[in-house]
Design a protein around this motif. Sequence first.
Motif, PDB file in Angstrom:
ATOM      1  N   GLY A   1      -4.518   5.431  -6.544  1.00 25.48           N
ATOM      2  CA  GLY A   1      -3.123   5.008  -6.053  1.00 25.48           C
ATOM      3  C   GLY A   1      -2.889   3.626  -5.494  1.00 25.48           C
ATOM      4  N   VAL A   2      -3.954   3.269  -4.795  1.00 23.33           N
ATOM      5  CA  VAL A   2      -3.780   2.026  -4.233  1.00 23.33           C
ATOM      6  C   VAL A   2      -3.865   0.957  -5.232  1.00 23.33           C
ATOM      7  N   PHE A   3      -4.841   1.287  -6.429  1.00 24.25           N
ATOM      8  CA  PHE A   3      -4.930   0.396  -7.220  1.00 24.25           C
ATOM      9  C   PHE A   3      -3.307   0.014  -8.185  1.00 24.25           C
ATOM     10  N   THR A   4      -2.788   1.095  -8.391  1.00 23.85           N
ATOM     11  CA  THR A   4      -1.614   1.292  -9.089  1.00 23.85           C
ATOM     12  C   THR A   4      -0.505   0.543  -8.209  1.00 23.85           C
ATOM     13  N   GLY A   5      -0.819   0.692  -6.925  1.00 24.53           N
ATOM     14  CA  GLY A   5       0.186  -0.065  -6.113  1.00 24.53           C
ATOM     15  C   GLY A   5       0.315  -1.528  -5.967  1.00 24.53           C
TER      16      GLY A   5
END
Length: 363
Positions: free
Chosen positions: A206-210
């Motif tokens: 989810g961090v990478f998508t953020g």
Amino acid sequence: MKERIVAVDIFRGMTIVLMILVNNPGTWAAVYAPFLHADWHGYTPTDLVFPFFLFIVGTSIVFAYSTKKPTADTYKKIVSRSLKLIGLGLLLGAFTLVFPFVKDFSEIRFPGVLQRIGVVFFITSILFLNFNWKQLIGVTVFILIGYWLAMGFIPVNGIASTFDRAPNNLANYVDLNILGSHMWKDDYDPEGLLSTIPAIASCLLGVFTGKILLSKQQNKTTIVLGLGLILLIVGHAWHFIFPINKALWSSSFVLVTAGWANLILALIYYSTDVRKVQFGTIFKYAGANAITVFFLSSFIGKLFGLIKVGEDRVSIHSWLFNTLYVHDFLPIQLSSLLYAITVMSCYLLVALVLYKRQIFIKV
């Protein structure tokens, strides 16, 4: 001023609403298959809900901490929030044991949904503050491959480990020997100790998508969609040697659920943030007080299951369901779903009132 991405708020709210919906059927004896967890290997739409929330926690970490430095004050806030989440989870676990009088705490369940969110949020936040994106990719790959190797190749009591629900399943073995009676089931816990490690990878994805959504890329929707498709393909391919399994939070499960999360979030992002289509506002309201709404639904749900009413001394939950929803002209599964929808709608109303009054309870 930090950019506000509407799609993230809507996605978070949708996830909480689905959590409430699947957790509150009229009766667990009559639930449509998509609203049940998979028996063991495989997944249903319900199995996507919790990893979706951890995924969006990771995305939200990017928005909250991109401009923060790893200072003592920042760490203090992270620790405070993590402890609050864990504390609320333990409170829910203890509630059924102390109501209406204090009883033996020897059977209290230590793991739980809020406890896992607290632990995963803490570790992911610390990693995000101290590592760059390339290092975070390395950590994610290490977690996923390391967990697969540990689960598949470390023998248990001299017996080859298995991915089945069995005594020589490494995750089950660790939980049984450390948590003992403080588990959801005698032989496994869906929020157990070892399986919390790959849950960190769900949050990191989810961090990478953020990071993508906050970047200056012009084709963010395409990138997130592409990432989702890649994760889905790799996850389903990995299933053949490390089965998709929510209870174990297998590495393939991490990739597949993050893949679906990216696909759905990309579609919402394209609609709301690119095309500026106005929809899903009620979900945004739920997302603004996500933990509060979820905690209230869990707490009141437990309360309704414990308080007895009427001559037959049945729970409030059972009385409401049997009195208002069970009818000869309705299939029992439909009655059970209608009850769940009513409960969900009540908490959406609570979320709406809180939002309209600008009440945002931060945990």
